[in-house]
Design a protein around this motif. Sequence first.
Motif, PDB file in Angstrom:
ATOM      1  N   TRP A   9       3.441   0.531   5.925  1.00  9.67           N
ATOM      2  CA  TRP A   9       2.702   1.003   4.748  1.00  9.67           C
ATOM      3  C   TRP A   9       2.948   0.045   3.582  1.00  9.67           C
ATOM      4  O   TRP A   9       2.007  -0.374   2.909  1.00  9.67           O
ATOM      5  N   ALA A  10       4.201  -0.292   3.344  1.00 12.22           N
ATOM      6  CA  ALA A  10       4.547  -1.157   2.201  1.00 12.22           C
ATOM      7  C   ALA A  10       3.890  -2.528   2.316  1.00 12.22           C
ATOM      8  O   ALA A  10       3.418  -3.091   1.321  1.00 12.22           O
ATOM      9  N   GLU A  11       3.837  -3.067   3.529  1.00 18.03           N
ATOM     10  CA  GLU A  11       3.234  -4.385   3.765  1.00 18.03           C
ATOM     11  C   GLU A  11       1.703  -4.333   3.804  1.00 18.03           C
ATOM     12  O   GLU A  11       1.043  -5.362   3.711  1.00 18.03           O
ATOM     13  N   GLY A  12       1.163  -3.146   4.013  1.00 20.09           N
ATOM     14  CA  GLY A  12      -0.279  -3.009   4.175  1.00 20.09           C
ATOM     15  C   GLY A  12      -0.766  -3.446   5.537  1.00 20.09           C
ATOM     16  O   GLY A  12      -1.957  -3.683   5.740  1.00 20.09           O
TER      17      GLY A  12
ATOM     18  N   LEU B  66      -4.467  20.649   9.852  1.00 19.65           N
ATOM     19  CA  LEU B  66      -3.433  19.632   9.996  1.00 19.65           C
ATOM     20  C   LEU B  66      -3.025  19.008   8.675  1.00 19.65           C
ATOM     21  O   LEU B  66      -3.829  18.915   7.755  1.00 19.65           O
ATOM     22  N   GLU B  67      -1.787  18.547   8.652  1.00 19.20           N
ATOM     23  CA  GLU B  67      -1.325  17.648   7.602  1.00 19.20           C
ATOM     24  C   GLU B  67      -0.945  16.349   8.288  1.00 19.20           C
ATOM     25  O   GLU B  67      -0.231  16.354   9.285  1.00 19.20           O
ATOM     26  N   LEU B  68      -1.436  15.244   7.751  1.00 15.85           N
ATOM     27  CA  LEU B  68      -1.082  13.915   8.247  1.00 15.85           C
ATOM     28  C   LEU B  68      -0.266  13.255   7.146  1.00 15.85           C
ATOM     29  O   LEU B  68      -0.764  13.066   6.038  1.00 15.85           O
ATOM     30  N   SER B  69       0.984  12.968   7.455  1.00 21.48           N
ATOM     31  CA  SER B  69       1.870  12.384   6.456  1.00 21.48           C
ATOM     32  C   SER B  69       2.790  11.372   7.116  1.00 21.48           C
ATOM     33  O   SER B  69       2.925  11.325   8.339  1.00 21.48           O
ATOM     34  N   THR B  70       3.424  10.569   6.296  1.00 19.13           N
ATOM     35  CA  THR B  70       4.296   9.521   6.803  1.00 19.13           C
ATOM     36  C   THR B  70       5.422  10.136   7.650  1.00 19.13           C
ATOM     37  O   THR B  70       6.012  11.135   7.242  1.00 19.13           O
ATOM     38  N   PRO B  71       5.723   9.547   8.794  1.00 15.77           N
ATOM     39  CA  PRO B  71       6.878  10.032   9.565  1.00 15.77           C
ATOM     40  C   PRO B  71       8.140   9.915   8.720  1.00 15.77           C
ATOM     41  O   PRO B  71       8.290   8.973   7.938  1.00 15.77           O
ATOM     42  N   ARG B  72       9.040  10.870   8.869  1.00 17.73           N
ATOM     43  CA  ARG B  72      10.269  10.876   8.067  1.00 17.73           C
ATOM     44  C   ARG B  72      11.498  11.048   8.956  1.00 17.73           C
ATOM     45  O   ARG B  72      11.374  11.391  10.137  1.00 17.73           O
ATOM     46  N   ALA B  73      12.640  10.816   8.372  1.00 16.22           N
ATOM     47  CA  ALA B  73      13.898  10.863   9.133  1.00 16.22           C
ATOM     48  C   ALA B  73      14.055  12.187   9.872  1.00 16.22           C
ATOM     49  O   ALA B  73      14.559  12.223  10.991  1.00 16.22           O
TER      50      ALA B  73
ATOM     51  N   TRP C 261     -10.867   8.370   6.026  1.00 14.87           N
ATOM     52  CA  TRP C 261     -10.020   7.644   5.068  1.00 14.87           C
ATOM     53  C   TRP C 261     -10.339   6.148   5.120  1.00 14.87           C
ATOM     54  O   TRP C 261     -10.501   5.503   4.088  1.00 14.87           O
ATOM     55  N   ALA C 262     -10.445   5.607   6.327  1.00  9.54           N
ATOM     56  CA  ALA C 262     -10.685   4.166   6.493  1.00  9.54           C
ATOM     57  C   ALA C 262     -12.031   3.750   5.911  1.00  9.54           C
ATOM     58  O   ALA C 262     -12.142   2.683   5.298  1.00  9.54           O
ATOM     59  N   PHE C 263     -13.054   4.571   6.110  1.00  8.06           N
ATOM     60  CA  PHE C 263     -14.394   4.236   5.656  1.00  8.06           C
ATOM     61  C   PHE C 263     -14.729   4.822   4.277  1.00  8.06           C
ATOM     62  O   PHE C 263     -15.889   4.833   3.875  1.00  8.06           O
ATOM     63  N   SER C 264     -13.725   5.289   3.563  1.00 11.76           N
ATOM     64  CA  SER C 264     -13.981   5.851   2.240  1.00 11.76           C
ATOM     65  C   SER C 264     -14.420   4.749   1.273  1.00 11.76           C
ATOM     66  O   SER C 264     -14.175   3.565   1.518  1.00 11.76           O
ATOM     67  N   PRO C 265     -15.040   5.116   0.171  1.00 14.34           N
ATOM     68  CA  PRO C 265     -15.446   4.117  -0.830  1.00 14.34           C
ATOM     69  C   PRO C 265     -14.266   3.300  -1.377  1.00 14.34           C
ATOM     70  O   PRO C 265     -14.471   2.191  -1.873  1.00 14.34           O
ATOM     71  N   ALA C 266     -13.047   3.806  -1.241  1.00 11.30           N
ATOM     72  CA  ALA C 266     -11.874   3.058  -1.713  1.00 11.30           C
ATOM     73  C   ALA C 266     -11.614   1.811  -0.873  1.00 11.30           C
ATOM     74  O   ALA C 266     -10.877   0.921  -1.296  1.00 11.30           O
ATOM     75  N   ARG C 267     -12.205   1.737   0.326  1.00 10.48           N
ATOM     76  CA  ARG C 267     -12.025   0.593   1.215  1.00 10.48           C
ATOM     77  C   ARG C 267     -13.388   0.024   1.620  1.00 10.48           C
ATOM     78  O   ARG C 267     -13.734  -0.010   2.799  1.00 10.48           O
ATOM     79  N   PRO C 268     -14.181  -0.451   0.654  1.00 15.60           N
ATOM     80  CA  PRO C 268     -15.552  -0.879   0.964  1.00 15.60           C
ATOM     81  C   PRO C 268     -15.642  -2.097   1.871  1.00 15.60           C
ATOM     82  O   PRO C 268     -16.669  -2.298   2.525  1.00 15.60           O
ATOM     83  N   ALA C 269     -14.610  -2.907   1.941  1.00 20.20           N
ATOM     84  CA  ALA C 269     -14.669  -4.116   2.772  1.00 20.20           C
ATOM     85  C   ALA C 269     -14.496  -3.803   4.255  1.00 20.20           C
ATOM     86  O   ALA C 269     -14.809  -4.639   5.100  1.00 20.20           O
TER      87      ALA C 269
ATOM     88  N   MET D 175       0.858  -1.166   0.000  1.00 23.70           N
ATOM     89  CA  MET D 175       0.000   0.000   0.000  1.00 23.70           C
ATOM     90  C   MET D 175       0.910   1.237   0.000  1.00 23.70           C
ATOM     91  O   MET D 175       1.879   1.305   0.754  1.00 23.70           O
ATOM     92  N   GLU D 176       0.548   2.195  -0.822  1.00 23.09           N
ATOM     93  CA  GLU D 176       1.316   3.433  -0.889  1.00 23.09           C
ATOM     94  C   GLU D 176       0.861   4.395   0.208  1.00 23.09           C
ATOM     95  O   GLU D 176      -0.345   4.540   0.439  1.00 23.09           O
ATOM     96  N   PRO D 177       1.800   5.075   0.862  1.00 24.37           N
ATOM     97  CA  PRO D 177       1.413   6.057   1.883  1.00 24.37           C
ATOM     98  C   PRO D 177       0.572   7.168   1.265  1.00 24.37           C
ATOM     99  O   PRO D 177       0.798   7.564   0.124  1.00 24.37           O
ATOM    100  N   GLU D 178      -0.382   7.653   2.028  1.00 23.98           N
ATOM    101  CA  GLU D 178      -1.222   8.763   1.590  1.00 23.98           C
ATOM    102  C   GLU D 178      -1.098   9.900   2.580  1.00 23.98           C
ATOM    103  O   GLU D 178      -0.995   9.675   3.785  1.00 23.98           O
ATOM    104  N   THR D 179      -1.125  11.120   2.078  1.00 24.21           N
ATOM    105  CA  THR D 179      -1.135  12.306   2.916  1.00 24.21           C
ATOM    106  C   THR D 179      -2.576  12.772   3.045  1.00 24.21           C
ATOM    107  O   THR D 179      -3.302  12.835   2.057  1.00 24.21           O
ATOM    108  N   LEU D 180      -2.991  13.067   4.273  1.00 29.40           N
ATOM    109  CA  LEU D 180      -4.339  13.564   4.547  1.00 29.40           C
ATOM    110  C   LEU D 180      -4.223  14.998   5.048  1.00 29.40           C
ATOM    111  O   LEU D 180      -3.272  15.342   5.748  1.00 29.40           O
ATOM    112  N   ARG D 181      -5.210  15.816   4.692  1.00 29.00           N
ATOM    113  CA  ARG D 181      -5.210  17.210   5.137  1.00 29.00           C
ATOM    114  C   ARG D 181      -6.567  17.567   5.725  1.00 29.00           C
ATOM    115  O   ARG D 181      -7.604  17.138   5.214  1.00 29.00           O
ATOM    116  N   THR D 182      -6.520  18.351   6.787  1.00 22.14           N
ATOM    117  CA  THR D 182      -7.732  18.911   7.387  1.00 22.14           C
ATOM    118  C   THR D 182      -7.579  20.426   7.322  1.00 22.14           C
ATOM    119  O   THR D 182      -6.609  20.935   6.747  1.00 22.14           O
ATOM    120  N   SER D 183      -8.493  21.137   7.944  1.00 17.98           N
ATOM    121  CA  SER D 183      -8.393  22.600   7.915  1.00 17.98           C
ATOM    122  C   SER D 183      -7.121  23.109   8.589  1.00 17.98           C
ATOM    123  O   SER D 183      -6.584  24.134   8.196  1.00 17.98           O
TER     124      SER D 183
END
Length: 185
Positions: A59-62, A11-18, A115-123, A1-9
């Motif tokens: 993220w890579a392993e899902g 906040l930015e939610l992004s993968t932790p980095r070095a 994000w979790a309940f979006s149509p992209a993850r219907p299961a 699974m590829e990391p996704e960045t999420l944004r709110t009014s």
Amino acid sequence: MEPETLRTSRLELSTPRAGDVAAIHEECQDAAIQRFTTVPSPYLLADAEAFVELAHRWWAEGSEATWAIRLDERLVGMVGLAKLPSGAPEIGYWVSSSVRGRGVATEAARAVIDWAFSPARPALARVEWRAAVGNLGSARVARSLGFRYEGLLRQAHVNSLGRSDLWVAGLLRDDDRRPVSWPVG
């Protein structure tokens, strides 16, 4: 699974980095974070370095989706979904003491649930929340997001400080997400 960045009014939610290692290390010195989460205690710089590497691997392993919470480009917490043996993901979060009580955890967790309940993850039918008994801040966040209190798991929370009881709550895809009352917290 590829990391996704999420944004709110705010906040930015992004993968932790070095570049986050020092901030993660500093924030995880907080006694409340060590008490209520599964971060090691004491929390070493090497733990923060390993965590950043693990977040990318998850993220890579899902197996887990983990985001750094950034407010005004400053790391102020973490939020993520980790798979439980039941197959449902568990949401977890911590925020810096400097932003507690300002709605940061709620805003970040809401973005992750959307994000979790979006149509992209219907299961995905359910997200679980668990917190060590006494973690009232986390309980307030979960309750405000519409999680339904489901009970107590005795001595189920294990971290480097020992064992404690866990509160458990769940949110279903079709639940009304308005705040609900709980018998605890």
